[in-house]
Write a protein that holds these residues in place. Sequence first.
Motif, mmCIF file in Angstrom:
data_model
loop_
_atom_site.group_PDB
_atom_site.id
_atom_site.type_symbol
_atom_site.label_atom_id
_atom_site.label_comp_id
_atom_site.label_asym_id
_atom_site.label_seq_id
_atom_site.Cartn_x
_atom_site.Cartn_y
_atom_site.Cartn_z
ATOM 1 N N ASP A 575 -7.912 -10.272 -4.511
ATOM 2 C CA ASP A 575 -7.979 -10.630 -6.088
ATOM 3 C C ASP A 575 -6.914 -11.747 -6.521
ATOM 4 O O ASP A 575 -5.744 -11.412 -6.498
ATOM 5 C CB ASP A 575 -8.042 -9.525 -6.611
ATOM 6 C CG ASP A 575 -9.265 -8.436 -6.315
ATOM 7 O OD1 ASP A 575 -9.945 -8.802 -7.173
ATOM 8 O OD2 ASP A 575 -9.235 -7.430 -5.842
ATOM 9 N N GLY A 580 -8.250 -11.584 -11.844
ATOM 10 C CA GLY A 580 -8.193 -10.454 -11.915
ATOM 11 C C GLY A 580 -7.617 -9.582 -13.073
ATOM 12 O O GLY A 580 -8.000 -9.106 -13.917
ATOM 13 N N TYR A 586 -13.190 -8.782 -11.814
ATOM 14 C CA TYR A 586 -13.267 -8.429 -10.311
ATOM 15 C C TYR A 586 -14.783 -8.019 -9.803
ATOM 16 O O TYR A 586 -14.805 -8.409 -8.600
ATOM 17 C CB TYR A 586 -12.719 -6.817 -10.612
ATOM 18 C CG TYR A 586 -11.142 -6.445 -11.123
ATOM 19 C CD1 TYR A 586 -10.275 -7.172 -10.666
ATOM 20 C CD2 TYR A 586 -10.901 -6.089 -12.342
ATOM 21 C CE1 TYR A 586 -8.947 -7.093 -10.984
ATOM 22 C CE2 TYR A 586 -9.762 -5.985 -12.769
ATOM 23 C CZ TYR A 586 -8.654 -6.359 -12.255
ATOM 24 O OH TYR A 586 -7.182 -6.166 -12.687
#
Length: 703
Positions: A575, A580, A586
């Motif tokens: 991520d 994120g 996400y």
Amino acid sequence: MFVYAVAQIVRHVRLGKPAPDRFGPFWPRLKTMLVETVGHTRMLKWSVIGVAHWWVAFGFLLLVPTLAQAYGQLFDPEFVLPIIGHFAPFEFIVELFSWATLIAIVVLIAIRQISHPRRLGRASRFEGSNFPRAYFVEFVIVAIPVLVLLLRGMEGALQGVDSYNLHYALSYPLVLAFSGAPTAALETGILVAAALKIIISMTWMIVLARNLTMGVAWHRFAAFFNIYFKRNADGSPALGPAKQMLNKDGQPLDFEEADPDEDPFGVGKIEDFTWKGLLDFTTCTECGRCQSQCPAWNTGKPLSPKKLVMDLRDHAYAKAPYLMQGITEETPDIHDDVLALLGKPLVGTEEEGGVIHPDVLWSCTNCGACVEQCPVDIEHIDHILDMRRYQVMIESSFPSEASTLLKNLENKGNPWGMSEQKRLDWVEELDFEVPVVEDKLPEGTEYLFWVGCAGALEDRAKKTTKAIAELLHMAGVKFAVLGGMEACSGDPARRLGMEFVFQMLAQQNVETLNEVGATKIVASCPHCFNTLGNEYPQLGGDYDVVHHSQLLARLVEEGRLTPVQPIEENITYHDPCFLGRHNKVYTPPREIMAQVPGIKTVEMHRHKERGFCCGAGGARMWMEERIGKRINTERVDEALTTNPDTVSTACPFCQVMLGDAINEKKSKGEAKETLEVVDVSQLLLRSVKGESPAAGEPVRENA
């Protein structure tokens, strides 16, 4: 004493600069505060600790009436509160919270001891916390419910309760234990227990009143206000856009009119922080959640977000009494110790006597893990950025490598100092025409594709750029690029602390985007995505900005792109912090991989909200990492535990950083030679085009 201490804290906090954006709107802020305090939403990110803390926090509040009753019991063992009296629901709640608070604090004490630095060293989130103060608070929280329950037992025995009833629903075993004791002994016992309860409670308040920096206790009062005045009234963490620079009146700073002698260019002294910053420092609980998640701290660097806030708090409260009296370094006949305190540099080495060491300040990657985890909404990144701004723009004190970065940004409009003509080299490697904007966006253009410096100039990132362009072309999305008209978004300059260069680049880009008529933008770099979408509105640039993973996931969902070729690989996804944590994106990258046949995804231990940084943010990509373990190496070590065939991501910075670490691992024989880092768009392209590694040109090269 306690009321006077509260007044002192308010006076100390008010020494800070204005923060006019923190007062409204009232109802959303009040709702956010109630949700986070009563609902314990941020505390519950660590579920067991969150549940235990809820009972302790509200047990503290709900057991206050028992203190009032204890005063009456000093004179009459059978005293009960007026009106409430022996109201059964009240007595049940008192007993419930007494037992629950006692059990909960025992759990929290056990967790503190299991995680103690004497066992875990730097791995302990309590490393650097003040243990004597914590032990004092824990003792008080154990003692109060114990005394309340003892009083309940003796009260029942004194009343002659001989059978179970609702008034003593949870203390009946204690009533039985005290039954049969002489009346005089019970009355004396109640007197002693009530006196102890009062003495312990008053001692707690006196200790707090004498220790204004005792965050482990004061946070239970300050947290309500700190959460209410957080940056975002909707409750989201202070992530995404960097904090704007403000002038002396608390308005956005205009460099054309700014006066460095009057307007704060960042923070060079503790009183240069806003009052919200000083409230942040006051509210720190020393819980260490931020420290436990910090990539710098976890790789042996001196930065601990917790310790940074504690050091700033201690310095602020040491200096505040003199500031309130108007005492300065120029005041005649002041003691040498006071003069040293007032002249103490906010950022400086040990030899210089600085509060914050430069290595601490420049270790930050702006990943946002500290802000995401803090249960009382402290805005660590904002404070680090403010101190960086002063060091860069006023002191000209920053890592030497950053000089080249700034020079390249000013002269060439990109961090690498390459010619703007090279921004279109990647287009020549495609077998279809990519529209390049000249004056206005071509008619019918759906998206302006913001390629970014890395996407246009860095060889590994260019593969991602070409993959995105091919996929958009295959899906029939009409897009165009700016080519040489595109300059760096300014993110590296802003995160370094050079706000002037950021605004210069940003204003240039806003002017270009407005002139060509851009309204919808797709960006491949999360740093550009964040800057264009969240920070350009500060300068008059309002655009609908999406990340390429969001757009591609939507195209797959709509059936405009169909993955057909299986990719039989174990893939772990990293991520990107600015995609994120900073922007809560996400799902789309994971949705893309979920639609590709054959892919088996394995999550790393630290992912999504607790994902671990690659080490490139905060302009760290252009600074050498000389202390501790490299952050990208730490992340790759974690990725290797999943035994991946491929590491995927959705950020060119992450692709470069993780790729470098993997190449180092390959050279040592610690990673398989076929292991690569690829963008999710490259995986999708392989599957959509129906190419297999065995057919013709190597697929990874083509992608």
